[in-house]
Design a protein around this motif. Structure first.
Motif, PDB file in Angstrom:
ATOM      1  N   LEU A  16       6.483 -49.220 -59.829  1.00 50.66           N
ATOM      2  CA  LEU A  16       6.228 -48.937 -61.247  1.00 50.66           C
ATOM      3  C   LEU A  16       5.038 -47.984 -61.282  1.00 50.66           C
ATOM      4  O   LEU A  16       3.921 -48.369 -60.937  1.00 50.66           O
ATOM      5  CB  LEU A  16       5.934 -50.221 -62.018  1.00 50.66           C
ATOM      6  N   TRP A  17       5.310 -46.731 -61.667  1.00 54.57           N
ATOM      7  CA  TRP A  17       4.313 -45.674 -61.555  1.00 54.57           C
ATOM      8  C   TRP A  17       4.045 -44.995 -62.889  1.00 54.57           C
ATOM      9  O   TRP A  17       4.903 -44.939 -63.762  1.00 54.57           O
ATOM     10  CB  TRP A  17       4.778 -44.602 -60.584  1.00 54.57           C
ATOM     11  N   GLU A  18       2.843 -44.419 -62.968  1.00 53.01           N
ATOM     12  CA  GLU A  18       2.471 -43.624 -64.138  1.00 53.01           C
ATOM     13  C   GLU A  18       1.859 -42.311 -63.675  1.00 53.01           C
ATOM     14  O   GLU A  18       0.845 -42.311 -62.977  1.00 53.01           O
ATOM     15  CB  GLU A  18       1.466 -44.372 -65.010  1.00 53.01           C
ATOM     16  N   VAL A  25       1.172 -48.821 -61.341  1.00 52.87           N
ATOM     17  CA  VAL A  25       0.735 -49.447 -62.585  1.00 52.87           C
ATOM     18  C   VAL A  25       0.281 -50.875 -62.312  1.00 52.87           C
ATOM     19  O   VAL A  25       0.954 -51.629 -61.606  1.00 52.87           O
ATOM     20  CB  VAL A  25       1.885 -49.450 -63.624  1.00 52.87           C
ATOM     21  N   THR A  26      -0.847 -51.222 -62.895  1.00 57.37           N
ATOM     22  CA  THR A  26      -1.289 -52.615 -62.935  1.00 57.37           C
ATOM     23  C   THR A  26      -1.575 -52.938 -64.390  1.00 57.37           C
ATOM     24  O   THR A  26      -2.069 -52.084 -65.142  1.00 57.37           O
ATOM     25  CB  THR A  26      -2.556 -52.849 -62.080  1.00 57.37           C
ATOM     26  N   PHE A  27      -1.244 -54.144 -64.774  1.00 62.02           N
ATOM     27  CA  PHE A  27      -1.498 -54.575 -66.144  1.00 62.02           C
ATOM     28  C   PHE A  27      -2.831 -55.322 -66.201  1.00 62.02           C
ATOM     29  O   PHE A  27      -3.229 -55.944 -65.216  1.00 62.02           O
ATOM     30  CB  PHE A  27      -0.378 -55.493 -66.636  1.00 62.02           C
ATOM     31  N   PRO A  28      -3.488 -55.288 -67.352  1.00 59.20           N
ATOM     32  CA  PRO A  28      -4.751 -56.026 -67.481  1.00 59.20           C
ATOM     33  C   PRO A  28      -4.530 -57.523 -67.271  1.00 59.20           C
ATOM     34  O   PRO A  28      -3.507 -58.067 -67.688  1.00 59.20           O
ATOM     35  CB  PRO A  28      -5.198 -55.755 -68.914  1.00 59.20           C
ATOM     36  N   SER A  29      -5.477 -58.180 -66.626  1.00 58.20           N
ATOM     37  CA  SER A  29      -5.357 -59.631 -66.410  1.00 58.20           C
ATOM     38  C   SER A  29      -5.859 -60.403 -67.620  1.00 58.20           C
ATOM     39  O   SER A  29      -5.562 -61.592 -67.774  1.00 58.20           O
ATOM     40  CB  SER A  29      -6.124 -60.053 -65.158  1.00 58.20           C
TER      41      SER A  29
END
Length: 157
Positions: A16-18, A25-29
């Motif tokens: 999953l790339w941006e 991509v990493t989502f906020p924790s």
């Protein structure tokens, strides 16, 4: 199994790339963010839906939303070009789920081989807070933009 309110959001896959294949991509924790799933970049319905999120970004932020992620089952170069065409300077993230692995982990994929050539994302919007799905909205048909329109999601915050 489809994600539902109370579900923990799965970690994004390494694919999953941006913006480029080196930018995973990493989502906020912690905090609140929104994920928008769309069937395909540059398709007419998707290109009419996403500008609502770009235009209403300040209203989302005022309601505590830290980030908005648009996920399309396309390659990273297509999603990057799509962002440049819709809102190059927008803080909205345009992400490529090139294999559909992420939308499959959410249970929100469908077979679009008749029109778009492969598995694609259902049109959905998910409100996520502290890594937990709070609300999920899924259109009954991929071209529809009713429950996933930016204004509708804003009402739910």
């Amino acid at each position: 199994m489809t994600i539902a309110p109370g579900s923990k959001l799965p970690a994004p896959p390494a694919t999953l790339w941006e913006g480029g294949p080196e930018k995973q991509v990493t989502f906020p924790s912690s905090g609140k963010f929104i994920i928008i799933g769309v069937p395909g970049a540059f398709t007419p319905p998707c290109s009419s839906q996403v500008p609502g999120y770009i235009a209403n970004y300040p209203q989302f932020a005022a309601k505590g939303v830290k980030d908005i992620y648009v996920i399309a089952v396309n390659d990273v170069f297509v999603t990057k070009a799509w962002k440049e065409s819709l809102g190059k300077d927008s803080p909205v993230h345009f992400c490529a789920d090139s294999t559909g692995e992420f939308v499959k982990s959410l249970g929100l994929e469908f077979d679009a081989s008749g029109l778009l050539g492969n598995i694609r994302s259902k049109r959905f919007a998910a409100i996520v807070e502290d890594g937990v799905v709070k609300k999920v909205f899924v259109e009954d048909e991929p071209p529809n933009i009713t429950v996933t329109a930016a204004e509708k999601v804003l009402e739910e915050l």
